[in-house]
Design a protein around this motif. Sequence first.
Motif, short mmCIF file in Angstrom:
data_model
loop_
_atom_site.label_atom_id
_atom_site.label_comp_id
_atom_site.label_asym_id
_atom_site.label_seq_id
_atom_site.Cartn_x
_atom_site.Cartn_y
_atom_site.Cartn_z
N ALA A 202 -3.85 -7.45 -7.67
CA ALA A 202 -4.46 -6.13 -7.54
C ALA A 202 -5.10 -5.97 -6.17
O ALA A 202 -5.03 -4.88 -5.55
N LYS A 203 -5.70 -7.04 -5.68
CA LYS A 203 -6.30 -6.96 -4.33
C LYS A 203 -5.22 -6.78 -3.27
O LYS A 203 -5.43 -6.06 -2.29
N ARG A 204 -4.06 -7.40 -3.47
CA ARG A 204 -2.96 -7.24 -2.52
C ARG A 204 -2.50 -5.77 -2.50
O ARG A 204 -2.24 -5.21 -1.43
N GLN A 205 -2.41 -5.16 -3.67
CA GLN A 205 -2.03 -3.75 -3.74
C GLN A 205 -3.07 -2.87 -3.05
O GLN A 205 -2.73 -1.92 -2.35
N GLN A 206 -4.33 -3.20 -3.26
CA GLN A 206 -5.41 -2.43 -2.65
C GLN A 206 -5.34 -2.50 -1.13
O GLN A 206 -5.45 -1.50 -0.43
N VAL A 207 -5.15 -3.72 -0.62
CA VAL A 207 -5.07 -3.90 0.83
C VAL A 207 -3.85 -3.19 1.39
O VAL A 207 -3.91 -2.54 2.45
N ASP A 208 -2.72 -3.30 0.70
CA ASP A 208 -1.50 -2.63 1.17
C ASP A 208 -1.69 -1.12 1.28
O ASP A 208 -1.22 -0.48 2.23
N PHE A 209 -2.39 -0.54 0.30
CA PHE A 209 -2.64 0.90 0.34
C PHE A 209 -3.53 1.27 1.53
O PHE A 209 -3.25 2.21 2.28
N LEU A 210 -4.61 0.51 1.70
CA LEU A 210 -5.51 0.77 2.82
C LEU A 210 -4.79 0.61 4.16
O LEU A 210 -4.98 1.42 5.09
N GLN A 211 -3.94 -0.41 4.26
CA GLN A 211 -3.24 -0.64 5.52
C GLN A 211 -2.20 0.44 5.80
O GLN A 211 -1.92 0.74 6.96
N SER A 212 -1.63 1.02 4.76
CA SER A 212 -0.70 2.12 4.99
C SER A 212 -1.43 3.31 5.59
O SER A 212 -0.92 4.00 6.47
N LEU A 213 -2.66 3.56 5.13
CA LEU A 213 -3.48 4.62 5.73
C LEU A 213 -3.84 4.26 7.17
O LEU A 213 -3.85 5.13 8.05
N ASN A 214 -4.16 3.00 7.39
CA ASN A 214 -4.52 2.56 8.73
C ASN A 214 -3.35 2.72 9.69
O ASN A 214 -3.54 3.12 10.85
N ARG A 215 -2.15 2.40 9.24
CA ARG A 215 -0.99 2.54 10.11
C ARG A 215 -0.74 4.01 10.47
O ARG A 215 -0.38 4.33 11.60
N GLN A 216 -0.96 4.89 9.51
CA GLN A 216 -0.84 6.32 9.81
C GLN A 216 -1.88 6.73 10.84
O GLN A 216 -1.60 7.52 11.75
N HIS A 217 -3.07 6.19 10.71
CA HIS A 217 -4.15 6.50 11.65
C HIS A 217 -3.82 5.98 13.05
O HIS A 217 -4.21 6.58 14.05
N LEU A 218 -3.07 4.88 13.11
CA LEU A 218 -2.75 4.25 14.38
C LEU A 218 -1.64 4.98 15.14
O LEU A 218 -1.53 4.84 16.36
N VAL A 219 -0.82 5.76 14.42
CA VAL A 219 0.35 6.39 15.03
C VAL A 219 -0.01 7.18 16.28
O VAL A 219 0.65 7.09 17.32
N GLY A 220 -1.06 7.95 16.21
CA GLY A 220 -1.45 8.77 17.35
C GLY A 220 -2.33 8.04 18.34
O GLY A 220 -2.81 8.64 19.31
N ARG A 221 -2.53 6.75 18.12
CA ARG A 221 -3.41 5.95 18.98
C ARG A 221 -2.73 4.63 19.33
O ARG A 221 -3.29 3.56 19.17
N LYS A 222 -1.52 4.71 19.83
CA LYS A 222 -0.69 3.53 20.02
C LYS A 222 -1.24 2.54 21.04
O LYS A 222 -0.88 1.37 21.03
N ASP A 223 -2.09 3.00 21.95
CA ASP A 223 -2.62 2.11 22.97
C ASP A 223 -4.04 1.64 22.65
O ASP A 223 -4.73 1.11 23.51
N ASP A 224 -4.48 1.86 21.42
CA ASP A 224 -5.84 1.49 21.03
C ASP A 224 -5.83 0.06 20.48
O ASP A 224 -5.68 -0.17 19.28
N ALA A 225 -5.99 -0.90 21.38
CA ALA A 225 -5.93 -2.31 20.98
C ALA A 225 -7.10 -2.69 20.08
O ALA A 225 -6.98 -3.54 19.21
N ARG A 226 -8.25 -2.05 20.27
CA ARG A 226 -9.40 -2.35 19.43
C ARG A 226 -9.15 -1.94 17.99
O ARG A 226 -9.46 -2.69 17.06
N LEU A 227 -8.58 -0.75 17.81
CA LEU A 227 -8.26 -0.29 16.46
C LEU A 227 -7.24 -1.22 15.82
O LEU A 227 -7.37 -1.59 14.65
#
Length: 442
Positions: A202-227
């Motif tokens: 269940a924790k793996r599913q939770q992390v996968d969901f959060l990371q999918s949101l994070n990847r969407q957030h990263l799309v417009g910030r491709k050079d943001d190494a800190r993010l």
Amino acid sequence: MFASRRQLLQSTSCGFGYLALQSLQQRSASAATDTADFVPARAKRVIFLCMSGGPAQMDTFDYKPQTTNKKHPGSGFAFQKHGESGIQVSELMPETAKHVDRLCVINGMHADTGNHAQSFLQMHTGEKLRKRPSMGSWITYGLGTENENLPAFISLNAAKPSVYSSEFLPTAFAGTPIGTNGEDMSKAVIQNVKSDHLPLAAKRQQVDFLQSLNRQHLVGRKDDARLEGVIESMELAFRMQASAPELLDLSNESAATLERYRVGKKLSVGTCRPTDFGRQCLLARRFAEAGVRFIELNHGGWDQHTNHRRDLKANCETVDAPIAALLDDLATRGLLDDTLVVWGGEFGRPGLVPEGKDQTGHNYRGFTYWLAGGGVKGGYVHGKTNDTGSQAVEGKVHFRDLHATILHLLGLKHESLDYFHDGRTHRLTGPEGGKVVHDLFA
């Protein structure tokens, strides 16, 4: 070379986790860049024994005979030759002295300032005034990790964030602090890792969901190494849940091992406070075995302006046996050959003040470090201070030179380990550069 390296970093920062998971060495190889940036490595990892406050070199590893000249009374404790090399070591370090033929003693160290904060910062980051990435962050940026389930850089009992900060380097290369200065290390944990509220799946599913949101957030910030570093740290935290708590648990160590490391022992002199340095050393051995790239141990209280003899004796008693146990275990387990152990502080101390008073000051013009393992000469003394121990006069080694030498032993050229930030290229050895001290190499 700087422009192409910057382009390389920018081109590889687009994909999720790529910058964090791959070291500069791996990325350079995959991009077919100049392999002359690297040299054959003698060491794979570093254990830095940081003695903050300024260890008194003339009372530990730099013997100066006492004379009738009261202005310069020499070493305040007895010294004796040890090992086949005959290197003189203070009576305060009897257990470490048994390993003297493994030590590469640098008696010609010097720094730029006698102020604690500035010299401590320079020791860790190469610069004494501005915040910069720590040595551990530079090394993990250059080499990456040996174990993807653990941090590449761990800082034990750190007093200041400068010890483990990655500053402008991607967050993935920051150190993971365990414990703070003076904390009971038996209770220290890696924050926000252990969690029993959900089953693993269940924790793996939770992390996968959060990371999918994070990847969407990263799309417009491709050079943001800190993010990207923050995103990768979340992934690492999930992987650490299985392995990190087990490494911190010493219950499977034998009573004899705990005794050798003096885990939980109290001092017989000075303040008689419980010591945690033995636990730090034992954890360092376990982390090294598990593939952690850079491990820093911190022991403070070496700033003895008054009660010098009493407090120095207490400090040495605290660290002596644990260091000896660490060196012995690393050698016995076949780890010392490719583990570089570094001991020292931000500067040293002059001799006792005249008229026999039990007081000392700061000395940044001449002090001692020692190295062991990791491809350096054993039973060797490099450099010397003058007759009063106040200034390095032969074989002088600055912090920049020490940094350059450590990087070289790890297979990294200090001139090539760089990062473009805020309009210019930065290095651990700074714009002044450092020189590799080849005389230290076996």
